[in-house]
Design an enzyme around this catalytic site. Structure first.
Site, PDB file in Angstrom:
ATOM      1  N   ALA A  35       0.771  -1.193  -0.006  1.00  0.00           N
ATOM      2  CA  ALA A  35       0.003   0.024   0.008  1.00  0.00           C
ATOM      3  C   ALA A  35       0.747   1.014  -0.086  1.00  0.00           C
ATOM      4  O   ALA A  35       2.011   1.199   0.431  1.00  0.00           O
ATOM      5  CB  ALA A  35      -0.840  -0.001   1.309  1.00  0.00           C
ATOM      6  N   ASP A  36       0.303   2.211  -0.727  1.00  0.00           N
ATOM      7  CA  ASP A  36       1.010   3.755  -0.341  1.00  0.00           C
ATOM      8  C   ASP A  36       0.223   4.383   0.719  1.00  0.00           C
ATOM      9  O   ASP A  36      -0.571   3.861   1.094  1.00  0.00           O
ATOM     10  CB  ASP A  36       1.154   4.463  -1.659  1.00  0.00           C
ATOM     11  CG  ASP A  36      -0.103   4.765  -2.382  1.00  0.00           C
ATOM     12  OD1 ASP A  36      -1.164   4.843  -1.726  1.00  0.00           O
ATOM     13  OD2 ASP A  36      -0.146   5.124  -3.449  1.00  0.00           O
ATOM     14  N   SER A  37       0.767   5.693   0.953  1.00  0.00           N
ATOM     15  CA  SER A  37       0.069   6.320   2.132  1.00  0.00           C
ATOM     16  C   SER A  37      -1.397   6.713   1.809  1.00  0.00           C
ATOM     17  O   SER A  37      -2.043   6.658   2.849  1.00  0.00           O
ATOM     18  CB  SER A  37       0.928   7.538   2.553  1.00  0.00           C
ATOM     19  OG  SER A  37       1.140   8.393   1.374  1.00  0.00           O
ATOM     20  N   LEU A  38      -1.817   6.850   0.527  1.00  0.00           N
ATOM     21  CA  LEU A  38      -2.928   7.285   0.265  1.00  0.00           C
ATOM     22  C   LEU A  38      -3.841   6.217   0.092  1.00  0.00           C
ATOM     23  O   LEU A  38      -4.973   6.213   0.581  1.00  0.00           O
ATOM     24  CB  LEU A  38      -3.004   7.809  -1.248  1.00  0.00           C
ATOM     25  CG  LEU A  38      -4.075   8.481  -1.645  1.00  0.00           C
ATOM     26  CD1 LEU A  38      -4.226   9.737  -0.615  1.00  0.00           C
ATOM     27  CD2 LEU A  38      -4.217   9.079  -3.173  1.00  0.00           C
ATOM     28  N   ASP A  39      -3.326   5.013   0.078  1.00  0.00           N
ATOM     29  CA  ASP A  39      -4.085   3.662   0.133  1.00  0.00           C
ATOM     30  C   ASP A  39      -4.463   3.512   1.677  1.00  0.00           C
ATOM     31  O   ASP A  39      -5.607   3.191   1.902  1.00  0.00           O
ATOM     32  CB  ASP A  39      -3.244   2.382  -0.096  1.00  0.00           C
ATOM     33  CG  ASP A  39      -3.047   2.326  -1.674  1.00  0.00           C
ATOM     34  OD1 ASP A  39      -4.128   2.662  -2.499  1.00  0.00           O
ATOM     35  OD2 ASP A  39      -2.205   1.895  -2.209  1.00  0.00           O
TER      36      ASP A  39
END
Lengths: 80, 246
Positions: A35-39
């Site tokens: 995941a990225d931070s937005l996820d």
């Protein structure tokens, strides 16, 4: 597996498009599940919707693994 | 092309000339339009002119609490989630830099930049869930070129451009675009009062030889709001008759 854990894992699998066997309690959203931070922000939003609770930013920051989410939501839904 | 049927748009500053032009154009393309502004009477008048698919949500953008409520209010009024946000509202408090009062600085930054930040933040949440959204921030050519007597206004408009780029980069992968439209000299009640000599010198600096119209800016907004512009994000579209080529 508790009902909460099952629902949490279903959301994670759907949202991140990862294999179910990878979604274990110790799995870190960013390091293990890609995941990225937005996820992670979106996951928190999805949890809020599914469980009808509000997750304040301070609590959201502490939710970094699948197990963290399950624990938080078990507590939050028990209260309600 | 540029069909906006079933889209919901919120336009701030719709009680002003430019905002009204933008609202009319989005409405013409089929969008449901929520008009916001400080002057209720002007908003009601525009709403009456447009007829159906139009809603009024007055808001004073210098009050943070009111700003936070505007997106939910607009969505409740339109009965559907917001697809298009146009941050058009802006104020000026011109004065020489050395004589500029703290209050003139903070008022302009609060209304022009901070309210746009708050509205973007409130709008993005729903847009992310729906994997679609269009944010259009109305900046100004002077945010890029500078203009004497407008340090506060120029700072707020340059700030909008930087903010839009950062937000665009964060949410591009979620189907949301964030762009700016930068008008040059637009004919308005404000420019009507200029004398012939002033007008002549302004027109001399515009290769197109005329002032812009509200519709020129509105057309740029329609494009950026459309599905066709889905691959355009983080950009500033300058609409200025060539007075500054950037």
């Amino acid at each position: 597996m508790s009902d909460v854990a099952e629902r949490v894992k279903k959301i994670v699998i759907e949202h991140l498009g990862v294999d179910a066997d990878k979604v274990v309690d110790s799995a870190n959203f960013i390091d293990d599940l890609g995941a990225d931070s937005l996820d992670t922000v979106e996951l928190v939003m999805a949890f809020e919707e599914e469980f009808g609770v509000e997750i304040p930013d301070e609590s959201a920051e502490g939710i970094v693994t699948v197990g963290d989410a399950v624990k938080f939501l078990e507590k939050a839904t028990a209260k309600a | 092309m540029f069909d906006l049927n079933n889209r919901v748009a919120l336009v701030t500053g719709a009680s002003g000339g430019l905002g009204a032009s933008i609202a009319r154009a989005l409405h013409r393309q089929g969008a449901k339009v929520v008009l916001s502004g400080t002057r209720r009477e002007a908003l009601d008048k525009l709403a009456a002119e447009l007829g159906d698919r139009v809603f009024v949500a007055p808001c004073n953008l210098s009050e943070a609490e009111a700003v936070e409520k505007l997106i939910p209010e607009a969505e409740a009024a339109a009965g559907a989630p917001l697809d298009i946000l146009v941050n058009n509202a802006g104020v000026t408090r011109d004065g020489l830099f050395m004589r500029m009062k703290d209050e003139d600085w903070s008022t302009v930054l609060t209304v022009n930049l901070e309210s746009a930040f708050r509205l973007c933040r409130a709008a993005v949440k729903g847009m992310m869930k729906r994997r679609h959204g269009r944010i259009i921030n109305i900046t100004s050519v002077v945010g890029v070129t500078g203009n004497p007597g407008q340090a506060n206004y120029c700072a707020s408009k340059a700030g909008l451009i930087g903010m839009s780029k950062a937000l665009a980069a964060e949410i591009a992968a979620r189907g949301i675009t964030v762009n700016c439209v930068a008008p040059g000299f637009i004919a308005s009640p404000m420019t009507d009062v200029l004398n012939d000599k002033q007008k002549e010198s302004i027109l001399g600096a515009i290769p197109a030889g005329s002032m812009g119209k509200g519709d020129d800016i509105a057309a740029a907004c329609v494009y950026l709001a459309s599905d066709e512009a889905g691959y355009v994000t983080g950009q500033t579209l300058h609409v200025n008759g060539g007075m500054a080529m950037i």
